[in-house]
Design a protein around this motif. Structure first.
Motif, PDB file in Angstrom:
ATOM      1  N   ARG A  68       0.836  -1.210   0.000  1.00 47.08           N
ATOM      2  CA  ARG A  68       0.000   0.000   0.000  1.00 47.08           C
ATOM      3  C   ARG A  68       0.866   1.254   0.000  1.00 47.08           C
ATOM      4  O   ARG A  68       0.581   2.220  -0.702  1.00 47.08           O
ATOM      5  CB  ARG A  68      -0.944  -0.010   1.194  1.00 47.08           C
ATOM      6  CG  ARG A  68      -2.083  -0.964   1.023  1.00 47.08           C
ATOM      7  CD  ARG A  68      -3.091  -0.852   2.158  1.00 47.08           C
ATOM      8  NE  ARG A  68      -4.210  -1.717   1.893  1.00 47.08           N
ATOM      9  CZ  ARG A  68      -4.751  -2.543   2.783  1.00 47.08           C
ATOM     10  NH1 ARG A  68      -4.291  -2.581   4.006  1.00 47.08           N
ATOM     11  NH2 ARG A  68      -5.768  -3.299   2.446  1.00 47.08           N
ATOM     12  N   GLU A  69       1.928   1.247   0.802  1.00 49.58           N
ATOM     13  CA  GLU A  69       2.825   2.398   0.860  1.00 49.58           C
ATOM     14  C   GLU A  69       3.525   2.594  -0.483  1.00 49.58           C
ATOM     15  O   GLU A  69       3.709   3.717  -0.935  1.00 49.58           O
ATOM     16  CB  GLU A  69       3.851   2.225   1.985  1.00 49.58           C
ATOM     17  CG  GLU A  69       4.969   3.247   1.988  1.00 49.58           C
ATOM     18  CD  GLU A  69       4.527   4.708   2.038  1.00 49.58           C
ATOM     19  OE1 GLU A  69       5.321   5.575   1.611  1.00 49.58           O
ATOM     20  OE2 GLU A  69       3.403   5.009   2.482  1.00 49.58           O
ATOM     21  N   THR A  70       3.890   1.509  -1.145  1.00 48.57           N
ATOM     22  CA  THR A  70       4.528   1.590  -2.449  1.00 48.57           C
ATOM     23  C   THR A  70       3.591   2.219  -3.470  1.00 48.57           C
ATOM     24  O   THR A  70       3.995   3.082  -4.260  1.00 48.57           O
ATOM     25  CB  THR A  70       4.983   0.197  -2.925  1.00 48.57           C
ATOM     26  OG1 THR A  70       5.910  -0.321  -1.969  1.00 48.57           O
ATOM     27  CG2 THR A  70       5.642   0.265  -4.293  1.00 48.57           C
ATOM     28  N   VAL A  71       2.331   1.816  -3.454  1.00 50.35           N
ATOM     29  CA  VAL A  71       1.341   2.390  -4.373  1.00 50.35           C
ATOM     30  C   VAL A  71       1.154   3.882  -4.071  1.00 50.35           C
ATOM     31  O   VAL A  71       1.123   4.705  -4.985  1.00 50.35           O
ATOM     32  CB  VAL A  71      -0.002   1.629  -4.295  1.00 50.35           C
ATOM     33  CG1 VAL A  71      -1.102   2.376  -5.022  1.00 50.35           C
ATOM     34  CG2 VAL A  71       0.169   0.228  -4.864  1.00 50.35           C
ATOM     35  N   ALA A  76       2.121   9.409  -5.595  1.00 43.19           N
ATOM     36  CA  ALA A  76       2.628  10.729  -5.217  1.00 43.19           C
ATOM     37  C   ALA A  76       3.617  11.263  -6.253  1.00 43.19           C
ATOM     38  O   ALA A  76       3.680  12.465  -6.498  1.00 43.19           O
ATOM     39  CB  ALA A  76       3.279  10.674  -3.842  1.00 43.19           C
ATOM     40  N   LEU A  77       4.370  10.367  -6.870  1.00 42.33           N
ATOM     41  CA  LEU A  77       5.353  10.800  -7.871  1.00 42.33           C
ATOM     42  C   LEU A  77       4.700  11.453  -9.088  1.00 42.33           C
ATOM     43  O   LEU A  77       5.260  12.369  -9.671  1.00 42.33           O
ATOM     44  CB  LEU A  77       6.188   9.601  -8.344  1.00 42.33           C
ATOM     45  CG  LEU A  77       7.192   9.040  -7.360  1.00 42.33           C
ATOM     46  CD1 LEU A  77       7.833   7.789  -7.937  1.00 42.33           C
ATOM     47  CD2 LEU A  77       8.249  10.072  -6.999  1.00 42.33           C
ATOM     48  N   THR A 142      -4.583  12.496  -7.411  1.00 39.64           N
ATOM     49  CA  THR A 142      -4.259  12.038  -8.756  1.00 39.64           C
ATOM     50  C   THR A 142      -5.179  12.702  -9.779  1.00 39.64           C
ATOM     51  O   THR A 142      -6.173  13.338  -9.410  1.00 39.64           O
ATOM     52  CB  THR A 142      -4.397  10.512  -8.866  1.00 39.64           C
ATOM     53  OG1 THR A 142      -5.744  10.147  -8.564  1.00 39.64           O
ATOM     54  CG2 THR A 142      -3.432   9.807  -7.919  1.00 39.64           C
ATOM     55  N   ASN A 143      -4.862  12.525 -11.034  1.00 41.73           N
ATOM     56  CA  ASN A 143      -5.682  13.102 -12.107  1.00 41.73           C
ATOM     57  C   ASN A 143      -7.133  12.655 -12.037  1.00 41.73           C
ATOM     58  O   ASN A 143      -8.027  13.396 -12.449  1.00 41.73           O
ATOM     59  CB  ASN A 143      -5.109  12.748 -13.478  1.00 41.73           C
ATOM     60  CG  ASN A 143      -3.924  13.609 -13.826  1.00 41.73           C
ATOM     61  OD1 ASN A 143      -3.951  14.821 -13.638  1.00 41.73           O
ATOM     62  ND2 ASN A 143      -2.871  12.991 -14.325  1.00 41.73           N
ATOM     63  N   THR A 148      -4.555  10.536  -1.665  1.00 41.88           N
ATOM     64  CA  THR A 148      -3.730   9.658  -0.851  1.00 41.88           C
ATOM     65  C   THR A 148      -2.997  10.510   0.184  1.00 41.88           C
ATOM     66  O   THR A 148      -2.751  11.696  -0.026  1.00 41.88           O
ATOM     67  CB  THR A 148      -2.703   8.852  -1.680  1.00 41.88           C
ATOM     68  OG1 THR A 148      -1.869   9.754  -2.407  1.00 41.88           O
ATOM     69  CG2 THR A 148      -3.392   7.905  -2.643  1.00 41.88           C
ATOM     70  N   VAL A 149      -2.650   9.865   1.277  1.00 44.22           N
ATOM     71  CA  VAL A 149      -1.999  10.541   2.388  1.00 44.22           C
ATOM     72  C   VAL A 149      -0.796   9.720   2.815  1.00 44.22           C
ATOM     73  O   VAL A 149      -0.892   8.506   2.990  1.00 44.22           O
ATOM     74  CB  VAL A 149      -2.969  10.693   3.592  1.00 44.22           C
ATOM     75  CG1 VAL A 149      -2.288  11.374   4.763  1.00 44.22           C
ATOM     76  CG2 VAL A 149      -4.224  11.437   3.174  1.00 44.22           C
ATOM     77  N   ARG A 150       0.315  10.378   2.986  1.00 42.89           N
ATOM     78  CA  ARG A 150       1.541   9.724   3.481  1.00 42.89           C
ATOM     79  C   ARG A 150       2.064  10.552   4.635  1.00 42.89           C
ATOM     80  O   ARG A 150       2.090  11.767   4.572  1.00 42.89           O
ATOM     81  CB  ARG A 150       2.590   9.644   2.381  1.00 42.89           C
ATOM     82  CG  ARG A 150       2.091   8.840   1.190  1.00 42.89           C
ATOM     83  CD  ARG A 150       3.112   8.699   0.089  1.00 42.89           C
ATOM     84  NE  ARG A 150       4.222   7.886   0.553  1.00 42.89           N
ATOM     85  CZ  ARG A 150       5.495   8.245   0.430  1.00 42.89           C
ATOM     86  NH1 ARG A 150       5.828   9.371  -0.128  1.00 42.89           N
ATOM     87  NH2 ARG A 150       6.453   7.456   0.868  1.00 42.89           N
ATOM     88  N   SER A 151       2.460   9.849   5.696  1.00 43.22           N
ATOM     89  CA  SER A 151       3.018  10.578   6.848  1.00 43.22           C
ATOM     90  C   SER A 151       4.482  10.261   7.008  1.00 43.22           C
ATOM     91  O   SER A 151       5.018   9.400   6.361  1.00 43.22           O
ATOM     92  CB  SER A 151       2.265  10.241   8.123  1.00 43.22           C
ATOM     93  OG  SER A 151       2.241   8.866   8.370  1.00 43.22           O
TER      94      SER A 151
END
Length: 151
Positions: A68-71, A76-77, A142-143, A148-151
């Motif tokens: 999930r973190e990888t996705v 995010a990229l 995303t488009n 998405t949220v990353r901490s």
């Protein structure tokens, strides 16, 4: 309790060990645990110990979290909207920042302000307590409007 056939369940959902981050055994254990089968019954069904089932389940859940973190990282990229919400900010101010950034990028986000606050608060875990952001978090959109949220 009769233990469901794990292989049948995996076939039904299209599990392919070649393209999955989980081993076949991890997928079996997760499929059974998601159907509330106790670890002891899984162990008996698979001919192993309860401790081994517990270890396999733990590893599987760690692999799912990493996937999930990888996705989220990959999203995010390429996301046209990327905001850093800094420690000390009020969560109630975040939706307006997200909407503004989405307007600037011509991206539609189809979530209400309360939905955004809940999604961000839940996804950020202990980085958000109540209304207060405790640690910097990154919010991306995303488009297609997926947040998405990353901490």
């Amino acid at each position: 309790m009769t233990v469901p056939d794990a292989d049948e369940m995996l076939d039904r959902v299209g599990f392919d060990e070649e393209t999955n981050v989980l081993t076949h055994r991890q997928a079996e254990v997760l499929a059974l645990r998601e159907r509330d089968v106790p670890q002891a019954e899984i162990a008996e069904s698979l001919g192993t110990s309860r401790a081994n089932v517990s270890s396999v389940e733990s590893s599987a859940r760690e692999n799912v979290a990493k996937a999930r973190e990888t996705v989220a990282f990959a999203d995010a990229l390429t996301a046209p909207v990327r905001l850093t919400i800094e420690a000390g900010e009020d969560l109630y101010e975040v939706p307006n920042r997200v909407y503004s950034a989405c307007d600037d990028a011509d991206v539609k986000v189809s979530r209400t302000a309360p939905e955004l606050m809940k999604l961000i608060g839940d996804a950020a875990g202990d980085a958000v307590q109540g209304r207060a952001v405790q640690r910097d978090i990154t919010v991306t959109v995303t488009n297609d409007g997926r947040v998405t949220v990353r901490s």
